[in-house]
Motif scaffolding. Structure first.
Motif, PDB file in Angstrom:
ATOM      1  N   TYR A  36       0.669  -1.046  -0.075  1.00 33.49           N
ATOM      2  CA  TYR A  36      -0.058   0.239  -0.013  1.00 33.49           C
ATOM      3  C   TYR A  36       0.689   1.268  -0.095  1.00 33.49           C
ATOM      4  O   TYR A  36       2.048   0.959   0.432  1.00 33.49           O
ATOM      5  N   LYS A  38       0.780   5.440   0.901  1.00 30.98           N
ATOM      6  CA  LYS A  38       0.195   6.392   1.509  1.00 30.98           C
ATOM      7  C   LYS A  38       0.581   7.829   1.485  1.00 30.98           C
ATOM      8  O   LYS A  38       1.756   8.033   1.789  1.00 30.98           O
ATOM      9  N   GLY A  43      -5.699   8.150   3.099  1.00 31.68           N
ATOM     10  CA  GLY A  43      -5.655   6.732   3.612  1.00 31.68           C
ATOM     11  C   GLY A  43      -4.675   6.122   2.651  1.00 31.68           C
ATOM     12  O   GLY A  43      -4.389   6.563   1.576  1.00 31.68           O
ATOM     13  N   PRO A  44      -4.354   4.875   3.140  1.00 29.15           N
ATOM     14  CA  PRO A  44      -3.532   3.885   2.184  1.00 29.15           C
ATOM     15  C   PRO A  44      -4.170   3.438   0.974  1.00 29.15           C
ATOM     16  O   PRO A  44      -5.413   3.408   1.218  1.00 29.15           O
ATOM     17  N   PHE A  89       3.639   0.726   2.715  1.00 29.53           N
ATOM     18  CA  PHE A  89       3.443  -0.295   3.786  1.00 29.53           C
ATOM     19  C   PHE A  89       3.337  -1.596   3.007  1.00 29.53           C
ATOM     20  O   PHE A  89       2.778  -1.873   2.243  1.00 29.53           O
ATOM     21  N   TYR A  93      -1.399 -11.473   4.896  1.00 34.74           N
ATOM     22  CA  TYR A  93      -2.611 -12.214   5.484  1.00 34.74           C
ATOM     23  C   TYR A  93      -2.498 -13.350   5.317  1.00 34.74           C
ATOM     24  O   TYR A  93      -1.742 -13.976   4.224  1.00 34.74           O
ATOM     25  N   LEU A 101      -5.608  -7.958   7.727  1.00 30.26           N
ATOM     26  CA  LEU A 101      -4.199  -7.426   7.096  1.00 30.26           C
ATOM     27  C   LEU A 101      -3.251  -7.076   8.435  1.00 30.26           C
ATOM     28  O   LEU A 101      -4.031  -6.540   9.238  1.00 30.26           O
ATOM     29  N   PHE A 103      -0.090  -4.983   9.088  1.00 29.58           N
ATOM     30  CA  PHE A 103       0.877  -4.180   8.422  1.00 29.58           C
ATOM     31  C   PHE A 103       2.265  -4.225   8.551  1.00 29.58           C
ATOM     32  O   PHE A 103       2.614  -4.271   9.966  1.00 29.58           O
ATOM     33  N   GLY A 104       3.184  -3.764   7.846  1.00 31.21           N
ATOM     34  CA  GLY A 104       4.454  -3.236   8.518  1.00 31.21           C
ATOM     35  C   GLY A 104       4.483  -2.063   9.023  1.00 31.21           C
ATOM     36  O   GLY A 104       3.536  -1.448   8.795  1.00 31.21           O
ATOM     37  N   THR A 105       5.843  -1.206   9.555  1.00 37.20           N
ATOM     38  CA  THR A 105       5.783  -0.022  10.025  1.00 37.20           C
ATOM     39  C   THR A 105       5.956   1.025   8.967  1.00 37.20           C
ATOM     40  O   THR A 105       5.742   2.413   9.387  1.00 37.20           O
TER      41      THR A 105
ATOM     42  N   GLY B  42       2.381   1.267  11.568  1.00 35.76           N
ATOM     43  CA  GLY B  42       1.664   0.886  10.458  1.00 35.76           C
ATOM     44  C   GLY B  42       0.343   0.455  11.105  1.00 35.76           C
ATOM     45  O   GLY B  42       0.037   0.586  12.291  1.00 35.76           O
ATOM     46  N   GLY B 110     -10.607   5.112   4.083  1.00 37.16           N
ATOM     47  CA  GLY B 110     -10.880   6.485   4.041  1.00 37.16           C
ATOM     48  C   GLY B 110      -9.593   7.307   4.704  1.00 37.16           C
ATOM     49  O   GLY B 110      -8.467   6.599   4.807  1.00 37.16           O
TER      50      GLY B 110
END
Lengths: 113, 118
Positions: A36, A38, A43-44, A89, A93, A101, A103-105, B42, B110
């Motif tokens: 993703y 961002k 939002g991502p 990111f 999953y 999901l 996510f990484g940092t 994240g 969003g």
């Protein structure tokens, strides 16, 4: 415990060069992997994904590579453009559990002129 | 609507106050998710709805957090007696698919509600 790690918090790349963003995961049960992107105050947004049955997926300038034995995936952007500057990111999953999901940092990519 | 809409975009609360964050998913989207993104981290999963049913709330950090989606469209995330550690961006995402995640299921996020607790 961090199941998904992006060890580089930031990356700076010159326009036209290749950007390589890395992601490591710990759980071999994960079998679907996504990236993703961002922008600030947004939002991502989904960029590209790969399932565990493949080791490479390409979409235009973006290619994701998966190394299951090393539990490592990477995103290559070539050529990099200033508009690619954003936080990236990786997310993973397990289809078996249809779980959330993870996510990484994130890695902040800066593409300079 | 065209995208996932969240309000308010910014909220400042004093410690101990209750807050409510709203999410308008894409029209017709069955699945709705809430994520919490702390500074420099994240997004982390909070909860998942399929229509009006809350099927997974395993990520809610405490019983001060409550989410609802009574008519299967708009969702509200409520945080009672806010604490400083609740400061974060709260992201809502929706998907047209019934299963939470399936294949290259793309969640549409969003822009988030940024909560600051003083």
């Amino acid at each position: 415990d961090q199941q998904v790690k992006q060890n580089s918090p930031s990356l700076s790349v010159q326009e036209g060069r290749i950007s390589i963003l890395n992601c490591d995961y710990t759980n071999s049960m994960f079998d679907y992997f996504l990236w993703y992107k961002k922008y600030p105050a947004e939002g991502p947004t989904f960029l590209i994904s790969i399932s565990s049955i493949k080791d490479k997926n390409e979409d235009g300038r973006f290619t994701v590579f998966l190394n299951k034995s090393a539990k490592h995936l990477s995103l290559h952007i070539v050529p990099s453009q200033p508009g690619d500057s954003a936080v990236y990111f990786c997310a993973v999953y397990s289809t078996g559990t249809a779980s959330k999901l993870t996510f990484g940092t994130g890695t902040r990519l800066q593409v300079t002129l | 609507g065209a995208g996932v809409s969240q309000s308010p975009r910014y909220k400042v609360a004093k410690r101990g106050q209750d807050v409510a964050l709203r999410c308008d998913p894409i029209s017709g989207h069955v699945s709705l998710f809430w994520y919490q993104q702390a500074l420099g981290q994240g997004p982390e999963f909070l909860t998942y709805f399929q229509n009006e049913a809350q099927l997974d709330k395993s990520g809610l950090p405490s019983d001060r957090f409550f989410a609802e989606r009574p008519e299967g469209s708009v969702s509200t995330l409520k945080i009672q007696r806010t604490q400083q550690e609740d400061s974060a961006v709260y992201l809502c995402a929706s998907s047209s698919l019934i299963r939470q995640l399936s294949g290259a299921n793309v969640l549409t996020f969003g822009a988030g509600s940024r909560l600051t607790v003083l």
